[in-house]
Write a protein that holds these residues in place. Structure first.
Motif, PDB file in Angstrom:
ATOM      1  N   LEU A   8      26.157  39.676  -1.229  1.00  0.00           N
ATOM      2  CA  LEU A   8      25.834  40.657   0.768  1.00  0.00           C
ATOM      3  C   LEU A   8      26.775  40.709   0.468  1.00  0.00           C
ATOM      4  CD1 LEU A   8      24.447  37.114   1.159  1.00  0.00           C
ATOM      5  CD2 LEU A   8      23.270  39.145   0.787  1.00  0.00           C
ATOM      6  N   PRO A   9      26.610  42.495   0.811  1.00  0.00           N
ATOM      7  CA  PRO A   9      27.701  43.137   1.956  1.00  0.00           C
ATOM      8  C   PRO A   9      27.585  42.698   2.999  1.00  0.00           C
ATOM      9  CG  PRO A   9      25.568  44.444   1.932  1.00  0.00           C
ATOM     10  CD  PRO A   9      25.319  43.194   1.059  1.00  0.00           C
ATOM     11  N   PHE A  10      29.034  42.843   3.272  1.00  0.00           N
ATOM     12  CA  PHE A  10      29.365  43.059   4.318  1.00  0.00           C
ATOM     13  C   PHE A  10      28.770  43.174   6.043  1.00  0.00           C
ATOM     14  CE2 PHE A  10      32.538  43.614   8.757  1.00  0.00           C
ATOM     15  CZ  PHE A  10      32.122  42.674   8.906  1.00  0.00           C
ATOM     16  N   TRP A  11      28.070  44.369   5.715  1.00  0.00           N
ATOM     17  CA  TRP A  11      27.294  44.624   6.935  1.00  0.00           C
ATOM     18  C   TRP A  11      25.611  44.534   7.273  1.00  0.00           C
ATOM     19  CZ3 TRP A  11      22.436  47.294   5.194  1.00  0.00           C
ATOM     20  CH2 TRP A  11      22.390  47.557   3.526  1.00  0.00           C
ATOM     21  N   LEU A  12      25.816  43.568   6.035  1.00  0.00           N
ATOM     22  CA  LEU A  12      24.434  42.863   6.537  1.00  0.00           C
ATOM     23  C   LEU A  12      24.607  41.220   7.777  1.00  0.00           C
ATOM     24  CD1 LEU A  12      22.234  42.036   3.135  1.00  0.00           C
ATOM     25  CD2 LEU A  12      21.977  43.529   4.892  1.00  0.00           C
ATOM     26  N   PHE A  13      25.690  41.161   7.706  1.00  0.00           N
ATOM     27  CA  PHE A  13      26.149  40.224   8.231  1.00  0.00           C
ATOM     28  C   PHE A  13      25.984  40.400   9.731  1.00  0.00           C
ATOM     29  CE2 PHE A  13      27.929  38.825   4.199  1.00  0.00           C
ATOM     30  CZ  PHE A  13      27.809  37.274   4.438  1.00  0.00           C
ATOM     31  N   ARG A  14      25.643  39.629  10.680  1.00  0.00           N
ATOM     32  CA  ARG A  14      26.107  39.808  11.641  1.00  0.00           C
ATOM     33  C   ARG A  14      26.749  39.640  12.756  1.00  0.00           C
ATOM     34  NH1 ARG A  14      20.333  36.794  15.157  1.00  0.00           N
ATOM     35  NH2 ARG A  14      19.897  38.603  13.870  1.00  0.00           N
ATOM     36  N   HIS A  15      27.683  40.199  14.054  1.00  0.00           N
ATOM     37  CA  HIS A  15      28.709  39.459  14.241  1.00  0.00           C
ATOM     38  C   HIS A  15      27.952  38.795  15.769  1.00  0.00           C
ATOM     39  CE1 HIS A  15      32.115  41.770  16.376  1.00  0.00           C
ATOM     40  NE2 HIS A  15      32.922  40.131  15.949  1.00  0.00           N
ATOM     41  N   ASP A  16      29.099  38.337  15.552  1.00  0.00           N
ATOM     42  CA  ASP A  16      29.493  37.525  17.283  1.00  0.00           C
ATOM     43  C   ASP A  16      30.416  37.604  17.993  1.00  0.00           C
ATOM     44  OD1 ASP A  16      29.172  35.802  20.119  1.00  0.00           O
ATOM     45  OD2 ASP A  16      28.112  34.291  18.875  1.00  0.00           O
ATOM     46  N   PRO A  17      30.968  37.613  18.569  1.00  0.00           N
ATOM     47  CA  PRO A  17      32.273  38.610  19.097  1.00  0.00           C
ATOM     48  C   PRO A  17      32.467  37.126  20.002  1.00  0.00           C
ATOM     49  CG  PRO A  17      30.777  40.166  20.582  1.00  0.00           C
ATOM     50  CD  PRO A  17      30.317  39.302  19.119  1.00  0.00           C
ATOM     51  N   MET A  18      31.527  36.671  20.264  1.00  0.00           N
ATOM     52  CA  MET A  18      31.819  35.120  21.431  1.00  0.00           C
ATOM     53  C   MET A  18      32.073  34.056  20.730  1.00  0.00           C
ATOM     54  SD  MET A  18      32.387  37.191  23.858  1.00  0.00           S
ATOM     55  CE  MET A  18      31.688  34.956  25.056  1.00  0.00           C
ATOM     56  N   ALA A  19      31.464  34.006  19.166  1.00  0.00           N
ATOM     57  CA  ALA A  19      31.571  32.543  18.294  1.00  0.00           C
ATOM     58  C   ALA A  19      33.427  32.498  17.676  1.00  0.00           C
ATOM     59  CB  ALA A  19      31.269  33.055  17.359  1.00  0.00           C
ATOM     60  N   VAL A  20      33.933  31.428  17.466  1.00  0.00           N
ATOM     61  CA  VAL A  20      34.955  30.962  16.890  1.00  0.00           C
ATOM     62  C   VAL A  20      34.997  31.759  15.435  1.00  0.00           C
ATOM     63  CG1 VAL A  20      35.088  28.535  17.862  1.00  0.00           C
ATOM     64  CG2 VAL A  20      33.909  28.649  15.353  1.00  0.00           C
ATOM     65  N   ASP A  21      36.449  31.709  15.244  1.00  0.00           N
ATOM     66  CA  ASP A  21      37.493  32.943  14.296  1.00  0.00           C
ATOM     67  C   ASP A  21      36.749  32.848  13.349  1.00  0.00           C
ATOM     68  OD1 ASP A  21      38.618  34.047  15.995  1.00  0.00           O
ATOM     69  OD2 ASP A  21      40.539  32.779  15.114  1.00  0.00           O
ATOM     70  N   ASN A  22      36.004  31.252  13.052  1.00  0.00           N
ATOM     71  CA  ASN A  22      35.916  31.438  11.065  1.00  0.00           C
ATOM     72  C   ASN A  22      33.875  31.389  11.468  1.00  0.00           C
ATOM     73  OD1 ASN A  22      35.040  28.856  12.467  1.00  0.00           O
ATOM     74  ND2 ASN A  22      35.737  27.671  10.815  1.00  0.00           N
ATOM     75  N   LYS A  23      33.487  31.673  12.506  1.00  0.00           N
ATOM     76  CA  LYS A  23      31.950  32.272  12.602  1.00  0.00           C
ATOM     77  C   LYS A  23      31.453  32.926  13.400  1.00  0.00           C
ATOM     78  CE  LYS A  23      30.938  26.950  12.817  1.00  0.00           C
ATOM     79  NZ  LYS A  23      30.133  25.088  13.867  1.00  0.00           N
ATOM     80  N   GLN A  24      32.421  34.091  13.567  1.00  0.00           N
ATOM     81  CA  GLN A  24      32.276  35.683  13.955  1.00  0.00           C
ATOM     82  C   GLN A  24      31.392  35.801  13.301  1.00  0.00           C
ATOM     83  OE1 GLN A  24      35.462  37.552  15.224  1.00  0.00           O
ATOM     84  NE2 GLN A  24      35.644  36.800  16.638  1.00  0.00           N
ATOM     85  N   HIS A  25      30.900  36.196  11.983  1.00  0.00           N
ATOM     86  CA  HIS A  25      30.221  37.329  10.705  1.00  0.00           C
ATOM     87  C   HIS A  25      29.191  35.433  10.165  1.00  0.00           C
ATOM     88  CE1 HIS A  25      32.709  40.244  11.679  1.00  0.00           C
ATOM     89  NE2 HIS A  25      33.809  39.018  11.352  1.00  0.00           N
ATOM     90  N   SER A  26      27.558  36.093  10.168  1.00  0.00           N
ATOM     91  CA  SER A  26      27.159  34.997   9.984  1.00  0.00           C
ATOM     92  C   SER A  26      25.334  35.975   9.572  1.00  0.00           C
ATOM     93  CB  SER A  26      26.422  34.074  11.315  1.00  0.00           C
ATOM     94  OG  SER A  26      25.806  34.362  11.911  1.00  0.00           O
TER      95      SER A  26
END
Length: 421
Positions: free
Chosen positions: A336-354
Protein backbone atom coordinates in the motif's frame (compact mmCIF):
# COMPACT_ATOMS: atom_id res chain seq x y z
CA UNK A 1 8.73 -24.85 -13.52
CA UNK A 2 11.62 -26.95 -14.77
CA UNK A 3 13.24 -26.99 -11.31
CA UNK A 4 9.95 -28.03 -9.73
CA UNK A 5 9.57 -30.78 -12.34
CA UNK A 6 13.04 -32.17 -11.68
CA UNK A 7 12.61 -32.09 -7.90
CA UNK A 8 9.20 -33.77 -8.13
CA UNK A 9 10.67 -36.57 -10.24
CA UNK A 10 13.53 -37.02 -7.79
CA UNK A 11 11.38 -37.44 -4.70
CA UNK A 12 8.33 -39.12 -6.18
CA UNK A 13 9.57 -42.20 -8.00
CA UNK A 14 6.60 -44.02 -9.48
CA UNK A 15 5.39 -45.71 -12.63
CA UNK A 16 3.20 -43.55 -14.88
CA UNK A 17 0.68 -45.33 -17.08
CA UNK A 18 -0.67 -43.77 -20.31
CA UNK A 19 -2.92 -45.07 -23.09
CA UNK A 20 -1.11 -46.81 -25.95
CA UNK A 21 -2.35 -44.15 -28.36
CA UNK A 22 -0.79 -41.34 -26.29
CA UNK A 23 2.44 -43.34 -26.03
CA UNK A 24 2.55 -43.51 -29.83
CA UNK A 25 2.25 -39.71 -30.02
CA UNK A 26 5.02 -39.29 -27.43
CA UNK A 27 7.23 -41.67 -29.38
CA UNK A 28 6.77 -39.78 -32.64
CA UNK A 29 7.54 -36.44 -30.96
CA UNK A 30 10.67 -37.97 -29.43
CA UNK A 31 11.79 -39.28 -32.82
CA UNK A 32 11.16 -35.87 -34.39
CA UNK A 33 13.25 -34.19 -31.69
CA UNK A 34 16.04 -36.74 -32.25
CA UNK A 35 16.09 -35.83 -35.93
CA UNK A 36 15.90 -32.10 -35.21
CA UNK A 37 18.83 -32.21 -32.80
CA UNK A 38 19.87 -29.37 -30.53
CA UNK A 39 20.32 -26.64 -33.14
CA UNK A 40 18.91 -23.27 -32.10
CA UNK A 41 18.18 -22.01 -35.64
CA UNK A 42 18.58 -18.31 -34.90
CA UNK A 43 16.60 -16.14 -37.37
CA UNK A 44 18.36 -13.44 -39.39
CA UNK A 45 18.69 -9.82 -38.26
CA UNK A 46 15.25 -8.28 -38.70
CA UNK A 47 14.45 -5.40 -41.03
CA UNK A 48 11.13 -4.30 -42.49
CA UNK A 49 11.95 -6.29 -45.64
CA UNK A 50 13.16 -9.46 -43.94
CA UNK A 51 11.50 -12.61 -45.27
CA UNK A 52 11.60 -15.31 -42.62
CA UNK A 53 11.51 -18.67 -44.31
CA UNK A 54 11.01 -21.56 -41.91
CA UNK A 55 14.30 -23.56 -41.88
CA UNK A 56 13.99 -26.98 -43.49
CA UNK A 57 14.78 -28.84 -40.26
CA UNK A 58 12.19 -26.88 -38.26
CA UNK A 59 9.61 -27.32 -41.00
CA UNK A 60 10.19 -31.08 -41.04
CA UNK A 61 9.87 -31.19 -37.25
CA UNK A 62 6.60 -29.23 -37.37
CA UNK A 63 5.24 -31.43 -40.17
CA UNK A 64 6.08 -34.65 -38.32
CA UNK A 65 4.65 -33.50 -34.98
CA UNK A 66 1.52 -31.96 -36.54
CA UNK A 67 0.85 -35.19 -38.46
CA UNK A 68 1.35 -37.25 -35.29
CA UNK A 69 -1.07 -34.98 -33.42
CA UNK A 70 -3.74 -35.37 -36.13
CA UNK A 71 -3.29 -39.15 -36.12
CA UNK A 72 -3.63 -39.19 -32.34
CA UNK A 73 -6.86 -37.21 -32.50
CA UNK A 74 -8.31 -39.62 -35.04
CA UNK A 75 -7.27 -42.58 -32.85
CA UNK A 76 -9.04 -41.01 -29.86
CA UNK A 77 -12.40 -41.94 -31.39
CA UNK A 78 -11.87 -45.38 -29.94
CA UNK A 79 -9.11 -46.43 -27.50
CA UNK A 80 -7.73 -49.94 -27.59
CA UNK A 81 -7.51 -50.19 -23.82
CA UNK A 82 -3.85 -51.13 -23.93
CA UNK A 83 -1.38 -49.02 -21.96
CA UNK A 84 2.32 -48.28 -21.72
CA UNK A 85 4.32 -47.65 -18.57
CA UNK A 86 6.93 -44.92 -18.08
CA UNK A 87 9.18 -44.46 -15.10
CA UNK A 88 9.09 -41.02 -13.49
CA UNK A 89 12.67 -40.42 -14.65
CA UNK A 90 11.62 -41.14 -18.25
CA UNK A 91 8.73 -38.69 -17.98
CA UNK A 92 10.99 -36.01 -16.47
CA UNK A 93 13.49 -36.44 -19.30
CA UNK A 94 10.75 -36.24 -21.96
CA UNK A 95 9.02 -33.18 -20.53
CA UNK A 96 12.29 -31.39 -19.79
CA UNK A 97 13.24 -31.87 -23.43
CA UNK A 98 9.90 -30.44 -24.54
CA UNK A 99 10.37 -27.41 -22.28
CA UNK A 100 13.82 -26.73 -23.77
CA UNK A 101 12.31 -26.80 -27.26
CA UNK A 102 9.52 -24.43 -26.21
CA UNK A 103 12.11 -22.05 -24.73
CA UNK A 104 14.02 -22.05 -28.03
CA UNK A 105 10.79 -21.28 -29.87
CA UNK A 106 10.05 -18.36 -27.54
CA UNK A 107 13.55 -17.00 -28.15
CA UNK A 108 13.02 -17.19 -31.93
CA UNK A 109 9.61 -15.53 -31.56
CA UNK A 110 11.20 -12.59 -29.75
CA UNK A 111 13.78 -12.13 -32.49
CA UNK A 112 11.23 -12.27 -35.31
CA UNK A 113 8.22 -10.55 -33.80
CA UNK A 114 9.27 -8.08 -31.13
CA UNK A 115 10.85 -5.29 -33.15
CA UNK A 116 7.50 -3.83 -34.13
CA UNK A 117 9.07 -1.09 -36.29
CA UNK A 118 7.03 1.42 -34.30
CA UNK A 119 9.68 3.10 -32.21
CA UNK A 120 13.05 1.66 -33.07
CA UNK A 121 15.28 -0.99 -31.57
CA UNK A 122 14.27 -0.18 -28.00
CA UNK A 123 11.21 -2.39 -28.57
CA UNK A 124 13.40 -5.46 -28.82
CA UNK A 125 12.26 -7.85 -26.11
CA UNK A 126 8.53 -7.10 -26.18
CA UNK A 127 6.76 -10.43 -26.46
CA UNK A 128 4.82 -10.88 -29.72
CA UNK A 129 1.34 -12.37 -29.58
CA UNK A 130 0.48 -13.50 -33.10
CA UNK A 131 2.25 -14.75 -36.23
CA UNK A 132 1.00 -15.80 -39.65
CA UNK A 133 2.37 -18.63 -41.77
CA UNK A 134 2.22 -18.50 -45.55
CA UNK A 135 2.71 -21.74 -47.49
CA UNK A 136 5.07 -20.96 -50.39
CA UNK A 137 5.54 -24.48 -51.79
CA UNK A 138 3.17 -27.44 -51.77
CA UNK A 139 2.24 -30.66 -53.55
CA UNK A 140 -1.21 -31.99 -54.38
CA UNK A 141 -2.40 -35.13 -52.63
CA UNK A 142 -4.78 -36.09 -55.43
CA UNK A 143 -7.78 -35.65 -53.12
CA UNK A 144 -10.51 -32.99 -53.19
CA UNK A 145 -12.45 -31.35 -50.40
CA UNK A 146 -16.24 -31.00 -50.30
CA UNK A 147 -16.08 -27.90 -52.50
CA UNK A 148 -13.97 -29.61 -55.14
CA UNK A 149 -10.74 -27.85 -54.22
CA UNK A 150 -7.45 -29.73 -54.32
CA UNK A 151 -5.97 -30.86 -51.00
CA UNK A 152 -2.24 -30.27 -50.67
CA UNK A 153 0.68 -31.05 -48.40
CA UNK A 154 2.75 -28.02 -47.41
CA UNK A 155 6.45 -28.19 -48.39
CA UNK A 156 7.74 -24.73 -47.36
CA UNK A 157 6.45 -21.80 -45.29
CA UNK A 158 7.37 -18.25 -44.39
CA UNK A 159 6.59 -16.49 -41.10
CA UNK A 160 4.67 -13.21 -41.08
CA UNK A 161 4.61 -10.89 -38.09
CA UNK A 162 1.86 -8.64 -36.79
CA UNK A 163 1.81 -5.44 -34.72
CA UNK A 164 2.17 -5.78 -30.97
CA UNK A 165 -0.72 -6.95 -28.77
CA UNK A 166 -0.91 -6.55 -25.00
CA UNK A 167 -2.00 -10.16 -24.43
CA UNK A 168 1.39 -11.62 -25.35
CA UNK A 169 3.11 -9.27 -22.93
CA UNK A 170 0.75 -10.22 -20.09
CA UNK A 171 1.22 -13.94 -20.60
CA UNK A 172 4.99 -13.65 -20.84
CA UNK A 173 5.26 -11.55 -17.68
CA UNK A 174 3.64 -14.37 -15.71
CA UNK A 175 6.79 -16.43 -16.33
CA UNK A 176 9.43 -13.76 -15.62
CA UNK A 177 11.30 -12.55 -12.58
CA UNK A 178 11.00 -8.92 -11.45
CA UNK A 179 14.12 -7.74 -13.29
CA UNK A 180 13.03 -9.06 -16.68
CA UNK A 181 9.44 -7.93 -16.11
CA UNK A 182 10.69 -4.40 -15.41
CA UNK A 183 12.67 -4.43 -18.65
CA UNK A 184 9.59 -5.42 -20.65
CA UNK A 185 7.44 -2.85 -18.82
CA UNK A 186 9.86 -0.05 -19.75
CA UNK A 187 9.86 -1.18 -23.37
CA UNK A 188 6.06 -1.44 -23.53
CA UNK A 189 5.77 2.07 -22.13
CA UNK A 190 7.67 3.35 -25.18
CA UNK A 191 5.73 1.24 -27.67
CA UNK A 192 2.55 1.70 -29.65
CA UNK A 193 0.64 -0.12 -26.91
CA UNK A 194 0.86 2.97 -24.71
CA UNK A 195 -1.84 5.63 -25.03
CA UNK A 196 0.05 8.61 -23.66
CA UNK A 197 -2.91 10.99 -23.70
CA UNK A 198 -5.08 8.70 -21.60
CA UNK A 199 -2.25 7.18 -19.60
CA UNK A 200 -3.53 3.69 -20.43
CA UNK A 201 -2.61 0.67 -22.56
CA UNK A 202 -4.44 -0.42 -25.69
CA UNK A 203 -5.31 -3.94 -26.72
CA UNK A 204 -3.06 -3.62 -29.78
CA UNK A 205 -0.79 -1.11 -31.39
CA UNK A 206 -1.83 0.44 -34.71
CA UNK A 207 -3.32 -2.06 -37.18
CA UNK A 208 -3.27 0.37 -40.10
CA UNK A 209 -2.20 -1.40 -43.28
CA UNK A 210 -2.85 -4.92 -41.99
CA UNK A 211 -4.69 -7.50 -44.08
CA UNK A 212 -8.37 -8.19 -43.48
CA UNK A 213 -7.27 -11.80 -43.02
CA UNK A 214 -6.57 -10.76 -39.41
CA UNK A 215 -10.30 -11.06 -38.79
CA UNK A 216 -13.09 -8.89 -37.48
CA UNK A 217 -10.78 -6.48 -35.63
CA UNK A 218 -10.03 -4.88 -38.99
CA UNK A 219 -13.73 -4.07 -39.41
CA UNK A 220 -13.62 -1.54 -36.56
CA UNK A 221 -12.25 1.98 -36.65
CA UNK A 222 -8.90 2.43 -34.87
CA UNK A 223 -9.51 3.01 -31.17
CA UNK A 224 -12.75 1.02 -31.10
CA UNK A 225 -13.32 -2.53 -29.77
CA UNK A 226 -10.62 -5.00 -30.91
CA UNK A 227 -8.84 -2.38 -33.01
CA UNK A 228 -6.48 -0.49 -30.66
CA UNK A 229 -9.00 0.38 -27.94
CA UNK A 230 -8.34 0.07 -24.21
CA UNK A 231 -9.73 -3.27 -23.12
CA UNK A 232 -10.09 -2.81 -19.38
CA UNK A 233 -9.95 -6.55 -18.73
CA UNK A 234 -6.60 -6.95 -20.52
CA UNK A 235 -5.22 -3.73 -19.04
CA UNK A 236 -6.11 -4.92 -15.54
CA UNK A 237 -4.37 -8.23 -16.25
CA UNK A 238 -1.27 -6.22 -17.13
CA UNK A 239 -1.48 -4.10 -13.97
CA UNK A 240 -1.96 -7.25 -11.89
CA UNK A 241 1.31 -8.67 -13.21
CA UNK A 242 3.14 -5.48 -12.21
CA UNK A 243 1.87 -5.96 -8.68
CA UNK A 244 2.73 -9.66 -8.61
CA UNK A 245 6.30 -8.89 -9.66
CA UNK A 246 6.74 -6.41 -6.82
CA UNK A 247 6.89 -3.41 -9.18
CA UNK A 248 5.02 -1.30 -6.66
CA UNK A 249 6.03 2.20 -7.77
CA UNK A 250 5.13 1.39 -11.38
CA UNK A 251 1.85 -0.27 -10.40
CA UNK A 252 0.57 2.61 -8.29
CA UNK A 253 1.69 5.16 -10.88
CA UNK A 254 -0.33 3.30 -13.54
CA UNK A 255 -3.28 3.00 -11.15
CA UNK A 256 -3.71 6.77 -11.00
CA UNK A 257 -4.45 7.05 -14.73
CA UNK A 258 -5.50 3.57 -15.84
CA UNK A 259 -7.80 2.16 -13.18
CA UNK A 260 -11.21 2.97 -11.77
CA UNK A 261 -11.98 4.96 -9.68
CA UNK A 262 -8.94 7.20 -10.25
CA UNK A 263 -9.73 8.39 -13.78
CA UNK A 264 -11.90 11.41 -14.53
CA UNK A 265 -15.56 10.41 -14.55
CA UNK A 266 -16.45 13.22 -16.96
CA UNK A 267 -14.28 11.60 -19.61
CA UNK A 268 -15.36 8.08 -18.69
CA UNK A 269 -19.02 8.93 -19.28
CA UNK A 270 -20.51 6.63 -16.64
CA UNK A 271 -20.24 5.81 -12.94
CA UNK A 272 -16.69 4.99 -11.85
CA UNK A 273 -18.20 2.05 -9.96
CA UNK A 274 -19.18 0.46 -13.27
CA UNK A 275 -16.59 -1.38 -15.35
CA UNK A 276 -16.65 -1.25 -19.14
CA UNK A 277 -15.74 -3.78 -21.78
CA UNK A 278 -13.56 -1.20 -23.53
CA UNK A 279 -12.60 2.47 -23.50
CA UNK A 280 -12.29 4.39 -26.77
CA UNK A 281 -8.60 5.25 -27.09
CA UNK A 282 -6.87 8.36 -28.45
CA UNK A 283 -6.70 6.62 -31.83
CA UNK A 284 -10.48 6.94 -32.28
CA UNK A 285 -11.55 9.42 -34.94
CA UNK A 286 -14.06 11.33 -32.75
CA UNK A 287 -12.13 13.26 -30.06
CA UNK A 288 -15.29 13.75 -27.97
CA UNK A 289 -15.54 9.99 -27.36
CA UNK A 290 -11.93 9.34 -26.44
CA UNK A 291 -11.67 8.05 -22.88
CA UNK A 292 -15.33 7.01 -22.70
CA UNK A 293 -16.26 3.52 -21.50
CA UNK A 294 -18.62 1.34 -23.51
CA UNK A 295 -20.47 -1.96 -22.94
CA UNK A 296 -20.69 -2.19 -19.13
CA UNK A 297 -19.72 -5.55 -17.68
CA UNK A 298 -18.67 -6.93 -14.32
CA UNK A 299 -16.83 -10.15 -15.15
CA UNK A 300 -13.15 -10.09 -16.15
CA UNK A 301 -12.17 -6.63 -14.98
CA UNK A 302 -13.78 -7.18 -11.59
CA UNK A 303 -12.03 -10.53 -11.13
CA UNK A 304 -8.64 -8.98 -11.88
CA UNK A 305 -9.35 -6.06 -9.54
CA UNK A 306 -10.26 -8.42 -6.70
CA UNK A 307 -6.95 -10.23 -7.23
CA UNK A 308 -5.16 -6.88 -7.00
CA UNK A 309 -7.15 -5.92 -3.90
CA UNK A 310 -6.13 -9.11 -2.10
CA UNK A 311 -2.44 -8.57 -2.91
CA UNK A 312 -2.66 -4.93 -1.82
CA UNK A 313 -4.50 -5.49 1.45
CA UNK A 314 -3.27 -8.85 2.79
CA UNK A 315 -0.41 -10.02 0.56
CA UNK A 316 0.18 -13.09 -1.61
CA UNK A 317 0.23 -15.76 1.16
CA UNK A 318 -1.53 -14.66 4.37
CA UNK A 319 -1.66 -18.26 5.58
CA UNK A 320 1.42 -20.45 5.32
CA UNK A 321 3.04 -23.53 6.83
CA UNK A 322 5.98 -22.81 9.12
CA UNK A 323 8.96 -24.78 7.76
CA UNK A 324 10.35 -25.47 11.23
CA UNK A 325 7.20 -26.39 13.16
CA UNK A 326 5.06 -27.69 10.30
CA UNK A 327 1.97 -25.83 11.55
CA UNK A 328 -0.19 -23.17 9.93
CA UNK A 329 0.52 -19.54 10.79
CA UNK A 330 -0.59 -16.15 9.45
CA UNK A 331 1.13 -12.96 8.35
CA UNK A 332 -0.32 -9.82 6.78
CA UNK A 333 2.08 -8.33 4.23
CA UNK A 334 0.25 -5.53 2.37
CA UNK A 335 1.42 -3.48 -0.59
CA UNK A 336 0.00 0.00 0.00
CA UNK A 337 1.31 3.47 -0.87
CA UNK A 338 1.19 6.12 1.81
CA UNK A 339 -1.24 8.26 -0.20
CA UNK A 340 -3.98 5.66 0.31
CA UNK A 341 -3.85 6.06 4.11
CA UNK A 342 -6.25 8.34 5.95
CA UNK A 343 -4.66 11.02 8.11
CA UNK A 344 -6.19 11.86 11.49
CA UNK A 345 -4.14 14.67 13.14
CA UNK A 346 -6.12 14.32 16.39
CA UNK A 347 -5.11 10.68 16.89
CA UNK A 348 -2.18 9.57 19.04
CA UNK A 349 1.19 9.43 17.31
CA UNK A 350 1.16 5.79 16.23
CA UNK A 351 -2.45 5.95 14.98
CA UNK A 352 -2.50 9.11 12.88
CA UNK A 353 -2.26 7.25 9.56
CA UNK A 354 -4.66 4.36 9.00
CA UNK A 355 -6.47 2.25 6.43
CA UNK A 356 -9.36 -0.15 7.04
CA UNK A 357 -10.94 -3.12 5.28
CA UNK A 358 -12.98 -6.25 5.92
CA UNK A 359 -11.31 -9.67 5.91
CA UNK A 360 -13.58 -12.53 4.80
CA UNK A 361 -16.44 -9.97 4.72
CA UNK A 362 -16.61 -10.20 8.51
CA UNK A 363 -13.41 -9.32 10.37
CA UNK A 364 -12.55 -5.61 10.72
CA UNK A 365 -8.88 -5.00 9.93
CA UNK A 366 -7.04 -1.73 10.61
CA UNK A 367 -3.46 -0.87 9.68
CA UNK A 368 -1.76 1.92 11.64
CA UNK A 369 1.43 3.59 10.43
CA UNK A 370 3.83 4.99 13.03
CA UNK A 371 5.36 7.33 10.42
CA UNK A 372 4.55 8.40 6.85
CA UNK A 373 5.90 5.76 4.45
CA UNK A 374 4.88 3.25 1.84
CA UNK A 375 4.02 -0.27 2.96
CA UNK A 376 5.50 -2.33 0.15
CA UNK A 377 5.84 -5.93 1.25
CA UNK A 378 6.34 -5.01 4.92
CA UNK A 379 5.02 -7.16 7.79
CA UNK A 380 3.60 -5.58 11.01
CA UNK A 381 5.62 -5.08 14.19
CA UNK A 382 2.70 -6.33 16.30
CA UNK A 383 -1.00 -7.27 16.18
CA UNK A 384 -3.96 -6.69 18.44
CA UNK A 385 -6.64 -9.32 17.87
CA UNK A 386 -10.11 -8.85 19.30
CA UNK A 387 -12.29 -11.89 19.93
CA UNK A 388 -16.07 -11.91 19.80
CA UNK A 389 -16.28 -12.72 23.53
CA UNK A 390 -14.85 -9.25 24.23
CA UNK A 391 -11.29 -10.30 25.06
CA UNK A 392 -8.23 -9.24 23.11
CA UNK A 393 -4.80 -10.73 22.46
CA UNK A 394 -1.61 -8.82 21.65
CA UNK A 395 0.90 -10.59 19.40
CA UNK A 396 4.42 -9.17 19.27
CA UNK A 397 6.25 -9.69 16.00
CA UNK A 398 5.26 -10.12 12.36
CA UNK A 399 3.58 -13.54 12.57
CA UNK A 400 0.26 -14.64 14.09
CA UNK A 401 0.68 -18.02 15.83
CA UNK A 402 -1.11 -21.24 14.95
CA UNK A 403 -4.11 -21.20 17.30
CA UNK A 404 -5.06 -17.62 16.38
CA UNK A 405 -4.44 -18.23 12.66
CA UNK A 406 -6.84 -21.18 12.79
CA UNK A 407 -9.50 -19.10 14.53
CA UNK A 408 -9.11 -16.33 11.94
CA UNK A 409 -9.64 -18.90 9.18
CA UNK A 410 -12.81 -20.02 10.96
CA UNK A 411 -13.91 -16.33 11.02
CA UNK A 412 -16.66 -16.65 13.64
CA UNK A 413 -14.33 -16.28 16.66
CA UNK A 414 -12.62 -13.02 15.59
CA UNK A 415 -14.08 -9.51 15.82
CA UNK A 416 -11.15 -7.39 14.62
CA UNK A 417 -7.42 -7.32 13.83
CA UNK A 418 -5.28 -4.22 14.34
CA UNK A 419 -1.79 -4.31 12.83
CA UNK A 420 0.89 -1.78 13.80
CA UNK A 421 3.66 -0.92 11.32
Amino acid sequence: QRNWLLSAGKYRRRVIVVPEELAALIGKITDALDELGDGEYIPPIQTEKTINEVPSALFQYWDTVATAREEYRSDMVSLSGRVKEYSSSNVIEIIDRWIRQVDLGIARAHIIGSHGFEGGDELLGITPTYFSFNVTKWERTGELNQLGHHLVNAMKMTVGKFPLFLEGVVRMMKTLDSEHATSIYNAVKKSGLRDEKLGMYTLSSSLVGQSYDMGRMMAFSPGWLENQSVWTHMSYKYYLELLRKGMYDDFFTEMETGMLPFIYDENYGRSLLECSSFIASSAFVDPTMRGQGFLPRLSGTTAEFLSMWVLMMVGPSPFFINDETGVLEMQLVPALPFWLFRHDPMAVDNKQHSIRFKLFSSIDVVYFLSQPRNLFGVAPEKYEIGLRDGSKIVVEGPTIPHHLAMNIRRVVFIQYIVAYF
